[in-house]
Design a protein around this motif. Sequence first.
Motif, PDB file in Angstrom:
ATOM      1  N   ARG A   1       0.897  -1.179   0.110  1.00 20.92           N
ATOM      2  CA  ARG A   1       0.035   0.067  -0.034  1.00 20.92           C
ATOM      3  C   ARG A   1       0.839   1.150  -0.101  1.00 20.92           C
ATOM      4  NH1 ARG A   1      -3.140  -3.291   3.492  1.00 20.92           N
ATOM      5  NH2 ARG A   1      -2.242  -2.341   5.273  1.00 20.92           N
TER       6      ARG A   1
ATOM      7  N   THR B   1      -1.406  -5.680  -3.295  1.00 18.68           N
ATOM      8  CA  THR B   1      -1.757  -4.116  -2.723  1.00 18.68           C
ATOM      9  C   THR B   1      -1.003  -3.257  -3.779  1.00 18.68           C
ATOM     10  OG1 THR B   1      -0.168  -4.419  -1.093  1.00 18.68           O
ATOM     11  CG2 THR B   1      -2.440  -4.790  -0.544  1.00 18.68           C
ATOM     12  N   THR B   2      -0.351  -3.738  -4.751  1.00 23.51           N
ATOM     13  CA  THR B   2       0.194  -2.493  -5.489  1.00 23.51           C
ATOM     14  C   THR B   2       0.836  -3.289  -6.754  1.00 23.51           C
ATOM     15  OG1 THR B   2       1.998  -0.934  -5.979  1.00 23.51           O
ATOM     16  CG2 THR B   2       2.734  -3.071  -4.791  1.00 23.51           C
TER      17      THR B   2
END
Length: 347
Positions: free
Chosen positions: A101, A129-130
């Motif tokens: 994140r 998350t990325t």
Amino acid sequence: MPVFDHPEFDHHQQVVHGCDEASGLRAIIAIHDTHRGPALGGLRIYPYASEADALTDVLRLSRGMTYKSALADLPLGGGKAVIIADPRRDKTPDMLRAMGRLVESLGGRYITAEDSGSSEADMRIIAETTAHVGGLGHDGTSGDPSPFTAHGVFCALKSAVRHGLDRSDLAGLRVAIQGVGHVGAHLARQLHDAGASLVLTDVDRDALGRLADELGADVVAPDAIVDEDVDVFAPCAMGAALSPQVVQRLKARVVCGAANNQLASPEVAERLEERGILYTPDYVANAGGVIEIAWQRRGDYRREDVMRHIEGIGTTLDAIFERALREHRSPALVADDLARERFRPTP
Ligand code: NAD
């Protein structure tokens, strides 16, 4: 802890501290330069003794990535990330997702990848998350950059031996390798296949013994490797392998290896020069892995093109060694100048 006045600051564009209370994440991302493209650099997870140590490490490593990508002619800038944690004890999937994140919050200015303490499996968790993760492998292949890094060091070593020892092949050459981990072991095999004789060391005696048996190589204790009567010394373990004291002890006429930040301090380049030892700038020699990661980001990955690009490391070094000889300067200083010409836009 001052950032702008830090000795390693060197005009970093952005330095971000990230914290996630729930997972215990404490991380720093440093973006040194993005003139050539987004800042790519690995994620190191290490139990730093202090936040100050972590900051020093991330700034130095991130700057190094800018120079490495520029001299490898990649459309990338330089950055790096560190998590202050023991990778064996503290690393959890939640911490890695929180790191993802943090990377995502930078909107692609920083692209993360493996480094010591972080694995390919960790990168897959971070990728939940990325979108900004490099080196996950191409078409189902392993994302391990080490064979590519080792091939680049092999090409670098051939160039260094041509310039430093006036030898056009490696048959009969004697090479001391410090550290036979991921990169060092691949390099040892390539050198063995090219007819070089090897003396190896590592603190991991089991892995060392197995490789030495496989290649018929000699083995010495870690603290004795720099005294070996060899043609080439190849540092492939940790940084700062070359201190003024080590340079005094070296019998090798050429230094060429994979380790990052081999010079314990910048003046060591001059000490090597004074002793007539040809030093191969580390970030030029060890760029094979980042070259391969950069190709994974393109839509037209072809292994033969990747290998050709990596073999270009030898050509880049030929130019650096020739200019160093002409200007009576260390190849380390010449490489730094050439890199800056490539990433600092002319006003
Ligand atoms: P690795 O951890 O797999 O291997 C390092 C080896 O050095 C290990 O086997 C370790 O036991 C040994 N070692 C540690 N301290 C030692 C000492 N004092 N004396 C002798 N041996 C010692 O790491 P790696 O991926 O092979 O990387 C090696 C070096 O190359 C590192 O400095 C790394 O930053 C640099 N590098 C690696 C890559 C890559 O693609 N893996 C790319 C660029 C630079």
